[in-house]
Design a protein around this motif. Structure first.
Motif: not given
Length: 132
Positions: A2-3, A101-106
């Motif tokens: 869950s980012a 964040t933009a790539s969905g990483q935490d």
């Protein structure tokens, strides 16, 4: 995983000057204060990405540019260089976190690491302003 999602806009972060040799105007209290504030805005964003929230800035931290200007001379130059170095670290660090964040990483772990490094470096800069 869950980012966290954030809406930070780096297009307005032009207050941080390009990396390199410190500008002579950085010895002016207004320019020094402007960059000090910009560094803290970046640190605030990092704190949010680290899930720490915003830090309450103390008067000792807030008044550094004015104290540095009163000290003048070599101390002022060293403080200006320290603030410039902080900006040089925060700029790519925050960009990397926003890219994650933009790539969905935490970003929590990486942001916490950058936040800690910022606080250690800031403490060193603040120590330069201590009266002898």
């Amino acid at each position: 995983m869950s980012a966290m999602s954030h809406e930070f806009d780096l297009s307005l972060a032009t207050m941080l000057p390009p990396a390199g040799k410190p500008d002579e105007r950085m010895k002016e209290p207004a320019a020094l204060a402007s960059q000090w504030d910009a560094v803290h805005e970046a640190a605030s964003a990092v704190g949010i990405l680290a899930q720490l929230g915003e830090e309450e800035v103390t008067e000792e931290v807030r008044s550094l540019p004015q104290r540095a200007a009163k000290l003048g001379g070599t101390k002022l130059e060293m403080i200006a260089r320290g603030i410039d170095d902080l900006a040089a670290v925060m700029r790519p660090g925050l960009r990397a976190l926003l890219s994650m964040t933009a790539s969905g990483q935490d970003t929590t772990s990486a942001a916490l690491t950058l936040w800690r490094e910022f606080h250690i470096a800031r403490a060193a800069v603040l120590a330069l302003a201590q009266q002898e």
